[in-house]
Design a protein around this motif. Structure first.
Motif, PDB file in Angstrom:
ATOM      1  N   TRP A   5      84.112  53.427  17.354  1.00 58.66           N
ATOM      2  CA  TRP A   5      84.202  52.897  18.721  1.00 58.66           C
ATOM      3  C   TRP A   5      85.519  53.298  19.377  1.00 58.66           C
ATOM      4  CZ3 TRP A   5      80.657  51.577  21.868  1.00 58.66           C
ATOM      5  CH2 TRP A   5      79.450  51.073  21.405  1.00 58.66           C
ATOM      6  N   ALA A   6      86.605  53.284  18.644  1.00 63.48           N
ATOM      7  CA  ALA A   6      87.908  53.681  19.198  1.00 63.48           C
ATOM      8  C   ALA A   6      87.869  55.145  19.623  1.00 63.48           C
ATOM      9  CB  ALA A   6      89.010  53.432  18.175  1.00 63.48           C
ATOM     10  N   GLU A   7      87.267  55.997  18.810  1.00 64.24           N
ATOM     11  CA  GLU A   7      87.145  57.406  19.159  1.00 64.24           C
ATOM     12  C   GLU A   7      86.249  57.588  20.381  1.00 64.24           C
ATOM     13  OE1 GLU A   7      85.932  59.787  15.841  1.00 64.24           O
ATOM     14  OE2 GLU A   7      87.607  59.083  14.602  1.00 64.24           O
ATOM     15  N   PHE A   8      85.165  56.851  20.458  1.00 61.44           N
ATOM     16  CA  PHE A   8      84.252  56.942  21.594  1.00 61.44           C
ATOM     17  C   PHE A   8      84.958  56.529  22.890  1.00 61.44           C
ATOM     18  CE2 PHE A   8      81.233  54.839  24.467  1.00 61.44           C
ATOM     19  CZ  PHE A   8      80.402  55.912  24.752  1.00 61.44           C
ATOM     20  N   ILE A   9      85.677  55.421  22.852  1.00 61.27           N
ATOM     21  CA  ILE A   9      86.386  54.934  24.044  1.00 61.27           C
ATOM     22  C   ILE A   9      87.485  55.912  24.452  1.00 61.27           C
ATOM     23  CG2 ILE A   9      87.909  53.109  24.911  1.00 61.27           C
ATOM     24  CD1 ILE A   9      86.181  51.129  23.285  1.00 61.27           C
ATOM     25  N   THR A  10      88.230  56.441  23.492  1.00 59.90           N
ATOM     26  CA  THR A  10      89.282  57.410  23.787  1.00 59.90           C
ATOM     27  C   THR A  10      88.691  58.678  24.406  1.00 59.90           C
ATOM     28  OG1 THR A  10      90.598  56.554  21.957  1.00 59.90           O
ATOM     29  CG2 THR A  10      91.192  58.723  22.802  1.00 59.90           C
ATOM     30  N   GLY A  11      87.627  59.173  23.825  1.00 63.71           N
ATOM     31  CA  GLY A  11      86.973  60.370  24.358  1.00 63.71           C
ATOM     32  C   GLY A  11      86.448  60.163  25.760  1.00 63.71           C
TER      33      GLY A  11
END
Length: 148
Positions: A5-11
């Motif tokens: 989720w952190a990677e998705f939000i950052t992307g």
């Protein structure tokens, strides 16, 4: 699962910021502009520092841009075509000149309207022109004490 989720939000945030930069870039470059315009022409002795896309300003406000530049082989002058916003009506004694934004700033095309009751029509040529002034030539003349 938290890392995904952190990677998705950052992307997603990176993509939104990139899209924002692209929109600003297109607006600054004049692409995608739906503003209708008309064309006027002018012939200059020198248009040093002016290129296609250079701002055309009236009273400091951008009212158009330089749309074409060519060399006239018969007169050895630089012919310029400017595109002006449709709502701008210029008297037929308007002067057009190349101005500088400052000592280190770039050049722009400035319109100085006259007082004639008659206006330019699309495609006409502005006769009262003043080309760019070379700062280096001015400094050389000043240093040498030349009055010409």
């Amino acid at each position: 699962m938290r890392g995904a989720w952190a990677e998705f939000i950052t992307g997603t945030c990176v993509l939104i910021v990139a899209f924002g930069f692209a929109v600003v870039g297109f607006q600054r470059g004049g692409w995608g502009s739906s503003t209708e315009s008309y064309v006027l022409n002018a012939s200059f002795r020198s248009i040093e520092g002016v290129t296609v896309g250079t701002d055309v300003r009236l009273a400091g406000v951008k009212v158009g841009k330089v749309s074409d530049i060519s060399l006239n082989p018969a007169s050895f002058r630089a012919d310029m075509e400017i595109s002006l916003d449709l709502g701008i009506e210029l008297p037929d004694d308007t002067a057009i000149l190349i101005s500088s934004e400052g000592l280190l700033g770039g050049n722009f095309v400035e319109l100085q309207p006259g007082g004639s009751p008659f206006n330019y029509s699309a495609g006409e040529t502005i006769m009262d022109t003043q080309g760019s002034v070379s700062l280096l030539n001015l400094l050389i003349k000043f240093a040498s004490g030349s009055s010409q």
